[in-house]
Design a protein around this motif. Structure first.
Motif, mmCIF file in Angstrom:
data_model
loop_
_atom_site.group_PDB
_atom_site.id
_atom_site.type_symbol
_atom_site.label_atom_id
_atom_site.label_comp_id
_atom_site.label_asym_id
_atom_site.label_seq_id
_atom_site.Cartn_x
_atom_site.Cartn_y
_atom_site.Cartn_z
ATOM 1 N N GLY A 11 0.817 -1.219 0.000
ATOM 2 C CA GLY A 11 0.000 0.000 0.000
ATOM 3 C C GLY A 11 0.839 1.252 0.000
ATOM 4 O O GLY A 11 0.532 2.237 -0.674
ATOM 5 N N HIS A 12 1.935 1.220 0.758
ATOM 6 C CA HIS A 12 2.820 2.382 0.820
ATOM 7 C C HIS A 12 3.480 2.621 -0.531
ATOM 8 O O HIS A 12 3.576 3.765 -0.991
ATOM 9 C CB HIS A 12 3.884 2.156 1.896
ATOM 10 N N TYR A 13 3.943 1.566 -1.178
ATOM 11 C CA TYR A 13 4.597 1.718 -2.477
ATOM 12 C C TYR A 13 3.617 2.233 -3.539
ATOM 13 O O TYR A 13 3.991 3.029 -4.406
ATOM 14 C CB TYR A 13 5.245 0.402 -2.921
ATOM 15 N N GLN A 14 2.351 1.793 -3.448
ATOM 16 C CA GLN A 14 1.362 2.281 -4.406
ATOM 17 C C GLN A 14 1.096 3.770 -4.185
ATOM 18 O O GLN A 14 1.070 4.564 -5.141
ATOM 19 C CB GLN A 14 0.059 1.493 -4.259
ATOM 20 N N LYS A 15 0.931 4.145 -2.932
ATOM 21 C CA LYS A 15 0.597 5.532 -2.614
ATOM 22 C C LYS A 15 1.800 6.465 -2.770
ATOM 23 O O LYS A 15 1.675 7.560 -3.319
ATOM 24 C CB LYS A 15 0.067 5.607 -1.174
ATOM 25 N N ARG A 16 2.952 6.021 -2.307
ATOM 26 C CA ARG A 16 4.132 6.888 -2.279
ATOM 27 C C ARG A 16 4.835 6.959 -3.635
ATOM 28 O O ARG A 16 5.287 8.015 -4.060
ATOM 29 C CB ARG A 16 5.094 6.358 -1.206
ATOM 30 N N TYR A 17 4.932 5.809 -4.346
ATOM 31 C CA TYR A 17 5.718 5.763 -5.571
ATOM 32 C C TYR A 17 4.915 5.430 -6.822
ATOM 33 O O TYR A 17 5.468 5.427 -7.923
ATOM 34 C CB TYR A 17 6.847 4.732 -5.429
ATOM 35 N N GLY A 18 3.620 5.096 -6.651
ATOM 36 C CA GLY A 18 2.816 4.706 -7.800
ATOM 37 C C GLY A 18 3.223 3.362 -8.371
ATOM 38 O O GLY A 18 3.044 3.102 -9.562
ATOM 39 N N VAL A 19 3.760 2.481 -7.525
ATOM 40 C CA VAL A 19 4.249 1.174 -7.960
ATOM 41 C C VAL A 19 3.368 0.077 -7.372
ATOM 42 O O VAL A 19 3.160 0.029 -6.150
ATOM 43 C CB VAL A 19 5.712 0.954 -7.518
ATOM 44 N N HIS A 20 2.859 -0.796 -8.237
ATOM 45 C CA HIS A 20 2.048 -1.925 -7.775
ATOM 46 C C HIS A 20 2.955 -3.088 -7.399
ATOM 47 O O HIS A 20 3.790 -3.517 -8.191
ATOM 48 C CB HIS A 20 1.074 -2.372 -8.872
ATOM 49 N N ILE A 21 2.779 -3.603 -6.174
ATOM 50 C CA ILE A 21 3.601 -4.689 -5.656
ATOM 51 C C ILE A 21 2.692 -5.806 -5.154
ATOM 52 O O ILE A 21 1.715 -5.554 -4.440
ATOM 53 C CB ILE A 21 4.490 -4.207 -4.477
ATOM 54 N N GLU A 22 3.008 -7.040 -5.516
ATOM 55 C CA GLU A 22 2.310 -8.209 -4.997
ATOM 56 C C GLU A 22 3.009 -8.708 -3.735
ATOM 57 O O GLU A 22 4.191 -8.425 -3.512
ATOM 58 C CB GLU A 22 2.289 -9.327 -6.041
ATOM 59 N N ARG A 23 2.286 -9.491 -2.930
ATOM 60 C CA ARG A 23 2.874 -10.003 -1.690
ATOM 61 C C ARG A 23 4.141 -10.817 -1.934
ATOM 62 O O ARG A 23 5.094 -10.758 -1.142
ATOM 63 C CB ARG A 23 1.861 -10.863 -0.939
ATOM 64 N N ASP A 24 4.146 -11.617 -3.019
ATOM 65 C CA ASP A 24 5.316 -12.464 -3.263
ATOM 66 C C ASP A 24 6.482 -11.702 -3.884
ATOM 67 O O ASP A 24 7.497 -12.293 -4.261
ATOM 68 C CB ASP A 24 4.956 -13.682 -4.112
ATOM 69 N N GLU A 25 6.337 -10.382 -3.960
ATOM 70 C CA GLU A 25 7.428 -9.521 -4.423
ATOM 71 C C GLU A 25 8.031 -8.726 -3.265
ATOM 72 O O GLU A 25 8.760 -7.766 -3.471
ATOM 73 C CB GLU A 25 6.921 -8.554 -5.498
ATOM 74 N N ILE A 26 7.731 -9.151 -2.023
ATOM 75 C CA ILE A 26 8.184 -8.433 -0.824
ATOM 76 C C ILE A 26 8.714 -9.428 0.200
ATOM 77 O O ILE A 26 8.119 -10.489 0.417
ATOM 78 C CB ILE A 26 7.030 -7.652 -0.156
ATOM 79 N N MET A 27 9.812 -9.085 0.851
ATOM 80 C CA MET A 27 10.270 -9.814 2.036
ATOM 81 C C MET A 27 10.962 -8.837 2.977
ATOM 82 O O MET A 27 11.530 -7.838 2.541
ATOM 83 C CB MET A 27 11.227 -10.946 1.664
ATOM 84 N N SER A 28 10.888 -9.122 4.259
ATOM 85 C CA SER A 28 11.575 -8.269 5.230
ATOM 86 C C SER A 28 12.985 -8.779 5.473
ATOM 87 O O SER A 28 13.300 -9.955 5.247
ATOM 88 C CB SER A 28 10.808 -8.246 6.560
ATOM 89 N N VAL A 29 13.860 -7.877 5.911
ATOM 90 C CA VAL A 29 15.209 -8.220 6.369
ATOM 91 C C VAL A 29 15.498 -7.402 7.617
ATOM 92 O O VAL A 29 14.840 -6.395 7.879
ATOM 93 C CB VAL A 29 16.287 -7.950 5.286
#
Length: 390
Positions: free
Chosen positions: A80-98
């Motif tokens: 949600g942050h990436y969509q709102k802040r950068y206009g980038v659509h991200i799926e869950r399997d495109e994210i991991m924490s470190v």
């Protein structure tokens, strides 16, 4: 009994920050006033709603168990942050924490390269960029960032025989330590370069929320083709003042994410759940503090750079990051010698550019971690010391 240690340890010397800390302690013992602008630890507090989320999560005993995976709510908060802040659509399997970008950038090499592979890193650049490849036995090659090219990569200057053998390349803008932002053209050239030579791109996006003079900090992933060639590291450390919480994300190409998750499943049990809840609060809550904090960093940037120029030290304004990149006075040839002299004569601590690579020699880095009145005072102290006239 005589112990025998890994030969690779011989490559790790005492860090410059440890040396500078010793100098700081020495000056304090002498009763001197110290202006420590060497380490980039924000002097701002986390937002109250973020601390409240941490505290509430810490009250639940269930949150002290192994996390193992990222909570779905956390992945949705990042998307949600990436969509709102950068206009980038991200799926869950495109994210991991470190556990912080530093840890992630060091460990991702385990998933991407083998001994003998070539990895491209910037010179000057942040030291952690070389550590992961080095521990994997990879061959680290640097690409030059020069003032005459506004500290942007010269892709044509990278030898073709190196490019063809490169496994991955690390890029970061706004870039610590040189404090410049990249334009659209740089990212477009970067993606074409990666496609041509089949190079994985790792973009370290730690400072897109700290950028000046009307520039708009963006994301590498906003450019067409970016997800096909790489991933981005996005940190909450500097934007939200969560340096000690160690929470960052790797975002982008899902195959790279999956391979990296496999590595981390062997060495980690996931990010502590209260930290995940704090990150959710940071990413989904009000962003006014991020914006006002950037404005304060910009005031400090102008106070330091403008103040130093007024006393005869030609230091350009930073374009982004919480740092300033300053050429050393003409009377000096060593950035480390200048740093030590500056500390001794004025109590002002900064970091020698040589600690960021061979092309960092001739510069020093200041961290914007003191308020404007303190910066104005230390500028006067530098002026009165006479070090610029030496």
């Amino acid at each position: 009994m005589k112990f025998h240690y890994a030969k690779r340890l011989e490559s790790f010397q005492a860090g410059i920050f440890a040396i500078l800390n010793e100098k700081k302690e020495e000056l304090i013992r002498q009763g001197r006033e110290v202006y420590n602008l060497s380490v980039g630890t924000p002097d701002f507090k986390p937002a109250p709603h973020v601390m409240e989320a941490f505290q509430k999560a810490c009250e639940d005993p269930e949150n002290y168990k192994y996390a193992l995976t990222d909570m779905p709510e956390l992945l949705d908060a990042v998307a949600g942050h990436y969509q709102k802040r950068y206009g980038v659509h991200i799926e869950r399997d495109e994210i991991m924490s470190v556990n912080g970008s530093q840890e992630g950038i060091a460990h991702i090499a385990l998933a991407l390269c083998d001994a003998g592979d070539i990895v491209l890193v910037p010179n000057p650049g942040y030291p952690i960029f070389t550590v992961g490849p080095f521990l994997c036995g990879a061959r680290v090659e640097t690409y030059d960032l020069k003032k005459e090219n506004n500290f942007l990569p010269d892709f044509d200057g990278i030898p073709e025989e190196v490019a063809r053998k490169t496994k991955f390349m690390i890029v970061s803008y706004p870039l610590n330590p040189v404090c410049v932002a990249a334009d659209d053209g740089m990212y477009e050239r970067l993606i074409r370069f990666a496609e041509k030579y089949e190079i994985i791109i790792l973009h370290d996006n730690a400072y897109s929320d700290i950028i000046y003079d009307g520039r708009k900090g963006g994301s590498f992933l906003a450019y067409e083709g970016a997800k096909d060639v790489g991933v981005e590291f996005y940190s909450l450390s500097k934007s939200y003042n969560l340096t000690g919480a160690r929470i960052s994300f790797v975002i982008g190409n899902k195959e790279i994410i999956r391979k990296f998750q496999t590595v981390r499943s062997q060495i980690d049990y996931g990010v502590f759940k209260p930290v995940q809840y704090g990150a959710i609060a940071a990413l989904t809550g009000p962003q006014d503090g991020v914006i006002s904090q950037c404005a304060e960093y910009e005031r400090r940037n102008k106070a330091l750079c403008g103040g130093l120029r007024r006393i005869g030290w030609n230091v350009p304004d930073s374009e982004g990051t919480m740092f300033v990149w300053a050429p050393i006075p003409e009377s000096y040839t060593s950035s480390e010698k200048f740093c030590m002299d500056l500390a001794e004569k004025t109590g002002v601590l900064c970091t020698p550019g040589s600690s960021f690579g061979s092309l960092g020699e001739g510069y020093v880095r200041f961290a914007l971690v003191r308020d404007v009145p303190a910066i104005e005072k230390l500028v006067r102290v530098i002026d009165e010391s006479g070090i610029l006239k030496a």
